[in-house]
Write a protein that holds these residues in place. Structure first.
Motif, PDB file in Angstrom:
ATOM      1  N   ALA A  38      14.637   5.368  -5.650  1.00 31.52           N
ATOM      2  CA  ALA A  38      13.732   6.462  -6.026  1.00 31.52           C
ATOM      3  C   ALA A  38      14.498   7.617  -6.659  1.00 31.52           C
ATOM      4  O   ALA A  38      14.129   8.095  -7.738  1.00 31.52           O
ATOM      5  N   ASP A  39      15.570   8.058  -5.999  1.00 32.27           N
ATOM      6  CA  ASP A  39      16.311   9.205  -6.522  1.00 32.27           C
ATOM      7  C   ASP A  39      17.066   8.866  -7.803  1.00 32.27           C
ATOM      8  O   ASP A  39      17.258   9.717  -8.668  1.00 32.27           O
ATOM      9  N   THR A  40      17.495   7.612  -7.948  1.00 27.43           N
ATOM     10  CA  THR A  40      18.123   7.191  -9.195  1.00 27.43           C
ATOM     11  C   THR A  40      17.099   7.217 -10.331  1.00 27.43           C
ATOM     12  O   THR A  40      17.403   7.648 -11.448  1.00 27.43           O
ATOM     13  N   THR A  41      15.876   6.778 -10.024  1.00 23.35           N
ATOM     14  CA  THR A  41      14.806   6.820 -11.025  1.00 23.35           C
ATOM     15  C   THR A  41      14.455   8.255 -11.384  1.00 23.35           C
ATOM     16  O   THR A  41      14.242   8.582 -12.564  1.00 23.35           O
ATOM     17  N   TYR A  42      14.394   9.133 -10.381  1.00 22.13           N
ATOM     18  CA  TYR A  42      14.181  10.561 -10.657  1.00 22.13           C
ATOM     19  C   TYR A  42      15.265  11.087 -11.589  1.00 22.13           C
ATOM     20  O   TYR A  42      14.996  11.833 -12.533  1.00 22.13           O
ATOM     21  N   ALA A  43      16.523  10.703 -11.291  1.00 20.50           N
ATOM     22  CA  ALA A  43      17.656  11.197 -12.084  1.00 20.50           C
ATOM     23  C   ALA A  43      17.557  10.765 -13.536  1.00 20.50           C
ATOM     24  O   ALA A  43      17.894  11.524 -14.450  1.00 20.50           O
ATOM     25  N   VAL A  44      17.072   9.550 -13.774  1.00 23.40           N
ATOM     26  CA  VAL A  44      16.996   9.005 -15.130  1.00 23.40           C
ATOM     27  C   VAL A  44      15.735   9.462 -15.861  1.00 23.40           C
ATOM     28  O   VAL A  44      15.780   9.836 -17.029  1.00 23.40           O
ATOM     29  N   ARG A  45      14.606   9.470 -15.175  1.00 25.04           N
ATOM     30  CA  ARG A  45      13.315   9.702 -15.834  1.00 25.04           C
ATOM     31  C   ARG A  45      12.703  11.076 -15.583  1.00 25.04           C
ATOM     32  O   ARG A  45      11.679  11.407 -16.177  1.00 25.04           O
ATOM     33  N   GLY A  46      13.272  11.833 -14.663  1.00 28.23           N
ATOM     34  CA  GLY A  46      12.719  13.151 -14.366  1.00 28.23           C
ATOM     35  C   GLY A  46      11.995  13.177 -13.030  1.00 28.23           C
ATOM     36  O   GLY A  46      11.608  12.128 -12.492  1.00 28.23           O
ATOM     37  N   TRP A  47      11.786  14.380 -12.517  1.00 35.17           N
ATOM     38  CA  TRP A  47      11.251  14.561 -11.163  1.00 35.17           C
ATOM     39  C   TRP A  47       9.733  14.472 -11.099  1.00 35.17           C
ATOM     40  O   TRP A  47       9.136  14.736 -10.050  1.00 35.17           O
ATOM     41  N   ASP A  48       9.093  14.118 -12.220  1.00 31.66           N
ATOM     42  CA  ASP A  48       7.641  13.913 -12.207  1.00 31.66           C
ATOM     43  C   ASP A  48       7.289  12.500 -12.662  1.00 31.66           C
ATOM     44  O   ASP A  48       6.188  12.248 -13.142  1.00 31.66           O
ATOM     45  N   ASP A  49       8.217  11.565 -12.467  1.00 29.01           N
ATOM     46  CA  ASP A  49       8.005  10.190 -12.900  1.00 29.01           C
ATOM     47  C   ASP A  49       7.192   9.416 -11.858  1.00 29.01           C
ATOM     48  O   ASP A  49       7.504   9.443 -10.659  1.00 29.01           O
ATOM     49  N   ALA A  50       6.161   8.714 -12.329  1.00 29.02           N
ATOM     50  CA  ALA A  50       5.262   7.998 -11.425  1.00 29.02           C
ATOM     51  C   ALA A  50       5.966   6.875 -10.665  1.00 29.02           C
ATOM     52  O   ALA A  50       5.747   6.693  -9.455  1.00 29.02           O
ATOM     53  N   SER A  51       6.829   6.119 -11.348  1.00 29.31           N
ATOM     54  CA  SER A  51       7.547   5.018 -10.678  1.00 29.31           C
ATOM     55  C   SER A  51       8.449   5.543  -9.571  1.00 29.31           C
ATOM     56  O   SER A  51       8.533   4.954  -8.492  1.00 29.31           O
ATOM     57  N   ALA A  52       9.122   6.656  -9.860  1.00 31.92           N
ATOM     58  CA  ALA A  52       9.965   7.270  -8.834  1.00 31.92           C
ATOM     59  C   ALA A  52       9.118   7.722  -7.653  1.00 31.92           C
ATOM     60  O   ALA A  52       9.523   7.591  -6.488  1.00 31.92           O
ATOM     61  N   GLY A  53       7.923   8.250  -7.942  1.00 29.64           N
ATOM     62  CA  GLY A  53       7.027   8.676  -6.873  1.00 29.64           C
ATOM     63  C   GLY A  53       6.604   7.532  -5.981  1.00 29.64           C
ATOM     64  O   GLY A  53       6.546   7.677  -4.748  1.00 29.64           O
ATOM     65  N   VAL A  54       6.319   6.378  -6.580  1.00 32.25           N
ATOM     66  CA  VAL A  54       5.945   5.202  -5.793  1.00 32.25           C
ATOM     67  C   VAL A  54       7.110   4.772  -4.895  1.00 32.25           C
ATOM     68  O   VAL A  54       6.933   4.504  -3.701  1.00 32.25           O
ATOM     69  N   LEU A  55       8.309   4.706  -5.468  1.00 37.60           N
ATOM     70  CA  LEU A  55       9.491   4.358  -4.674  1.00 37.60           C
ATOM     71  C   LEU A  55       9.744   5.384  -3.585  1.00 37.60           C
ATOM     72  O   LEU A  55      10.140   5.038  -2.463  1.00 37.60           O
ATOM     73  N   HIS A  56       9.507   6.648  -3.894  1.00 35.10           N
ATOM     74  CA  HIS A  56       9.660   7.735  -2.933  1.00 35.10           C
ATOM     75  C   HIS A  56       8.749   7.504  -1.726  1.00 35.10           C
ATOM     76  O   HIS A  56       9.179   7.613  -0.567  1.00 35.10           O
ATOM     77  N   VAL A  57       7.480   7.185  -1.988  1.00 34.10           N
ATOM     78  CA  VAL A  57       6.527   6.933  -0.903  1.00 34.10           C
ATOM     79  C   VAL A  57       6.984   5.754  -0.048  1.00 34.10           C
ATOM     80  O   VAL A  57       6.973   5.818   1.188  1.00 34.10           O
ATOM     81  N   LEU A  58       7.415   4.672  -0.694  1.00 35.39           N
ATOM     82  CA  LEU A  58       7.871   3.494   0.053  1.00 35.39           C
ATOM     83  C   LEU A  58       9.126   3.800   0.867  1.00 35.39           C
ATOM     84  O   LEU A  58       9.264   3.351   2.014  1.00 35.39           O
ATOM     85  N   GLY A  59      10.051   4.574   0.278  1.00 38.42           N
ATOM     86  CA  GLY A  59      11.252   4.965   1.014  1.00 38.42           C
ATOM     87  C   GLY A  59      10.933   5.841   2.200  1.00 38.42           C
ATOM     88  O   GLY A  59      11.532   5.705   3.275  1.00 38.42           O
ATOM     89  N   ALA A  60       9.976   6.751   2.039  1.00 34.74           N
ATOM     90  CA  ALA A  60       9.567   7.624   3.146  1.00 34.74           C
ATOM     91  C   ALA A  60       8.977   6.810   4.292  1.00 34.74           C
ATOM     92  O   ALA A  60       9.257   7.075   5.472  1.00 34.74           O
ATOM     93  N   LEU A  61       8.173   5.811   3.961  1.00 33.19           N
ATOM     94  CA  LEU A  61       7.631   4.930   4.999  1.00 33.19           C
ATOM     95  C   LEU A  61       8.753   4.186   5.717  1.00 33.19           C
ATOM     96  O   LEU A  61       8.736   4.030   6.940  1.00 33.19           O
ATOM     97  N   GLY A  62       9.745   3.738   4.945  1.00 32.29           N
ATOM     98  CA  GLY A  62      10.879   3.049   5.549  1.00 32.29           C
ATOM     99  C   GLY A  62      11.654   3.930   6.500  1.00 32.29           C
ATOM    100  O   GLY A  62      12.058   3.494   7.585  1.00 32.29           O
ATOM    101  N   TYR A  63      11.858   5.195   6.126  1.00 33.10           N
ATOM    102  CA  TYR A  63      12.606   6.103   6.994  1.00 33.10           C
ATOM    103  C   TYR A  63      11.844   6.428   8.273  1.00 33.10           C
ATOM    104  O   TYR A  63      12.454   6.758   9.298  1.00 33.10           O
ATOM    105  N   ALA A  64      10.507   6.339   8.239  1.00 34.09           N
ATOM    106  CA  ALA A  64       9.740   6.505   9.479  1.00 34.09           C
ATOM    107  C   ALA A  64      10.133   5.424  10.484  1.00 34.09           C
ATOM    108  O   ALA A  64      10.209   5.673  11.692  1.00 34.09           O
ATOM    109  N   LEU A  65      10.415   4.218   9.982  1.00 30.47           N
ATOM    110  CA  LEU A  65      10.869   3.134  10.856  1.00 30.47           C
ATOM    111  C   LEU A  65      12.315   3.331  11.296  1.00 30.47           C
ATOM    112  O   LEU A  65      12.687   2.981  12.414  1.00 30.47           O
ATOM    113  N   VAL A  66      13.143   3.912  10.412  1.00 27.45           N
ATOM    114  CA  VAL A  66      14.543   4.167  10.767  1.00 27.45           C
ATOM    115  C   VAL A  66      14.643   5.069  11.987  1.00 27.45           C
ATOM    116  O   VAL A  66      15.404   4.797  12.919  1.00 27.45           O
ATOM    117  N   VAL A  67      13.879   6.166  12.002  1.00 26.98           N
ATOM    118  CA  VAL A  67      13.972   7.089  13.137  1.00 26.98           C
ATOM    119  C   VAL A  67      13.475   6.418  14.421  1.00 26.98           C
ATOM    120  O   VAL A  67      14.028   6.655  15.501  1.00 26.98           O
TER     121      VAL A  67
END
Length: 198
Positions: A38-67
């Motif tokens: 997600a953050d690599t996609t943000y870095a390449v495409r900008g902080w308002d990129d839809a694909s990065a946002g989707v990855l961001h949401v999925l990563g956030a869900l994953g971190y809920a399981l990490v904790v």
């Protein structure tokens, strides 16, 4: 006689892995990798990129399981475990909201974080995410995973700099550090589980 729960004697290992323990343990590798993407996609495409946002949401869900995974390694009477669960759940809410806000912005809408009133809820909730990772770092140190705990702590201290300021040059290395620290825990637990099953 007092016993201390460590990674090698964490609940679930002696009895063999369960579907729940596999899911939680797997999040240690998957969540940081998805968030790095997600953050690599943000870095390449900008902080308002839809694909990065989707990855961001999925990563956030994953971190809920990490904790939840790390909290489960602590004794059931641990207050630290309770704080990790509380801050992790609140932080997941904020982290998810930021991901959805990116998707919202990609459609040409005004960012929620720039809005007054009820939209301000996203900001305090978002701060609970790095706080939960600080507590995860403390837990790892207590469980004997000192270098992983230190690396998670250093990455977490840089997290607000990277994400509040949208600094890709910091965000990507922060996520690489979390991939290394949390991913190494998964391989360590697998090795320990294999030894204990022999």
């Amino acid at each position: 006689m007092t016993t201390t729960t460590t990674a090698s004697t964490a609940p679930g290992l002696d009895a063999g892995p369960t579907p729940t323990s596999r899911l939680l343990d797997g999040s240690l590798a998957v969540a940081p990798l998805v968030y790095l993407a997600a953050d690599t996609t943000y870095a390449v495409r900008g902080w308002d990129d839809a694909s990065a946002g989707v990855l961001h949401v999925l990563g956030a869900l994953g971190y809920a399981l990490v904790v939840l995974a790390v909290a489960a390694w602590l004794p059931r009477t641990s207050r630290l475990a309770a704080w990790i669960v509380l801050t992790g759940v609140l932080g997941a809410g904020g982290n998810l909201a930021y991901g959805f806000d990116t998707i919202h912005m990609s459609l040409g809408d005004v960012p929620l974080v720039d809005q007054p009133g009820a939209a301000n809820l996203i900001k305090p909730l978002g701060l609970f995410f790095p706080l939960s990772l600080v507590l995860v770092a403390v837990a790892l140190e207590r469980l004997g995973h000192r270098w992983q705990g230190a690396l998670v702590l250093m990455a977490t201290l840089a997290w607000p700099v990277a994400h509040i300021g949208d600094v890709a040059a910091v965000a990507v290395p922060v996520n690489v550090a979390l991939v290394v620290a949390l991913g190494s825990l998964l391989w360590g637990r697998r090795a320990t589980g294999q030894r204990s099953s022999r």
